[in-house]
Design a protein around this motif. Structure first.
Motif, short mmCIF file in Angstrom:
data_model
loop_
_atom_site.label_atom_id
_atom_site.label_comp_id
_atom_site.label_asym_id
_atom_site.label_seq_id
_atom_site.Cartn_x
_atom_site.Cartn_y
_atom_site.Cartn_z
N PRO A 273 0.84 -1.10 -0.05
CA PRO A 273 0.05 0.09 0.12
C PRO A 273 0.79 1.27 -0.05
CG PRO A 273 -1.00 -1.56 1.52
CD PRO A 273 0.41 -2.27 1.07
N ASN B 124 -6.34 3.07 1.06
CA ASN B 124 -5.80 1.87 1.33
C ASN B 124 -5.56 0.81 0.53
OD1 ASN B 124 -5.42 3.00 4.07
ND2 ASN B 124 -7.41 2.25 5.06
N GLU B 125 -6.18 0.76 -0.68
CA GLU B 125 -6.29 -0.22 -1.40
C GLU B 125 -5.30 0.44 -2.73
OE1 GLU B 125 -7.46 -3.29 -1.37
OE2 GLU B 125 -7.50 -2.81 0.70
N TRP B 126 -4.80 1.45 -2.63
CA TRP B 126 -3.63 2.15 -3.63
C TRP B 126 -2.33 1.38 -3.38
CZ3 TRP B 126 -5.09 7.87 -3.61
CH2 TRP B 126 -6.45 8.11 -3.89
N TYR B 127 -1.92 0.67 -4.23
CA TYR B 127 -0.70 0.12 -4.11
C TYR B 127 0.69 0.88 -4.81
CZ TYR B 127 -1.98 -4.04 -1.28
OH TYR B 127 -2.65 -4.50 -0.27
N ASP C 78 -4.76 1.29 -8.38
CA ASP C 78 -6.10 0.93 -7.31
C ASP C 78 -6.53 -0.50 -7.57
OD1 ASP C 78 -8.52 0.96 -6.19
OD2 ASP C 78 -8.73 3.04 -6.79
N LEU C 79 -6.59 -1.35 -6.29
CA LEU C 79 -7.16 -2.59 -6.40
C LEU C 79 -8.39 -2.69 -5.73
CD1 LEU C 79 -3.80 -4.54 -5.05
CD2 LEU C 79 -4.41 -4.02 -7.18
N THR C 80 -9.21 -1.79 -5.78
CA THR C 80 -10.57 -1.81 -5.64
C THR C 80 -11.33 -2.29 -6.76
OG1 THR C 80 -11.23 0.31 -6.10
CG2 THR C 80 -10.71 0.04 -3.74
#
Length: 169
Positions: A65, A87-90, A105-107
């Protein structure tokens, strides 16, 4: 051009370093298909390291993250970010010398969108510019600029919106 073709093109460029794959470190299960393929073929790439705007596409070890990378021991910042979509941005790319970071973004609703996460604006609504719709587009554009500038800051870049806008995917 797909991700494999793009990696093969970059491998031929003496100004770039494609690191060999390292499948010993696991990745989140919800990563986009092109990013999964990238990490099956490489463990990151240095694009134009000796140029002013060279950038490192991070390997598996640093695919964490972005907020944890930027604020590793800042409990106040973490409390502010608790429950945040960021929080889901890596972290997908970085150049520490310029404090420039790019997040992916992993959302589910924005899977694969990439954002400008410059140190001073990371997670700020209306300042988290979308710089690519997916990882392949990001890598293609970063490679095309040859380390000369940040392509999303150029006048001819077609703005894609902000990370907090309605999903574009």
């Amino acid at each position: 051009m797909n991700i494999t073709e793009l990696i093969n093109l970059i491998k031929q460029d003496e100004n770039c370093e494609v690191r060999p794959a390292n499948n010993e470190i696991s990745l989140p299960t919800n990563i986009p298909k092109d990013l999964k393929e990238f990490y099956e073929l490489t463990d990151g790439i240095w694009l134009f390291e000796k140029k002013s705007f060279g950038i490192n596409i991070v390997g598996r070890k640093d695919f964490i993250p972005t907020s944890k990378r930027l604020y590793p021991a800042d409990d106040i910042m973490w409390n502010e970010l608790e429950g945040s979509v960021s929080n889901e941005w890596y972290l997908i790319a970085e150049t520490e010398q310029l404090s420039q970071y790019i997040s992916i973004d992993l959302t589910e609703e924005r899977l694969g969108q990439c954002y400008d996460s410059f140190y001073e604006i990371h997670t700020l609504e209306a300042d988290s510019e979308i710089v690519a719709k997916n990882f392949t587009e990001l890598l293609k554009n970063l490679y095309a600029n040859k380390g000369e500038h940040w392509y999303w800051l150029q006048d001819d870049f077609e703005k894609l919106g902000d990370a907090y806008d309605e999903p574009i995917i």
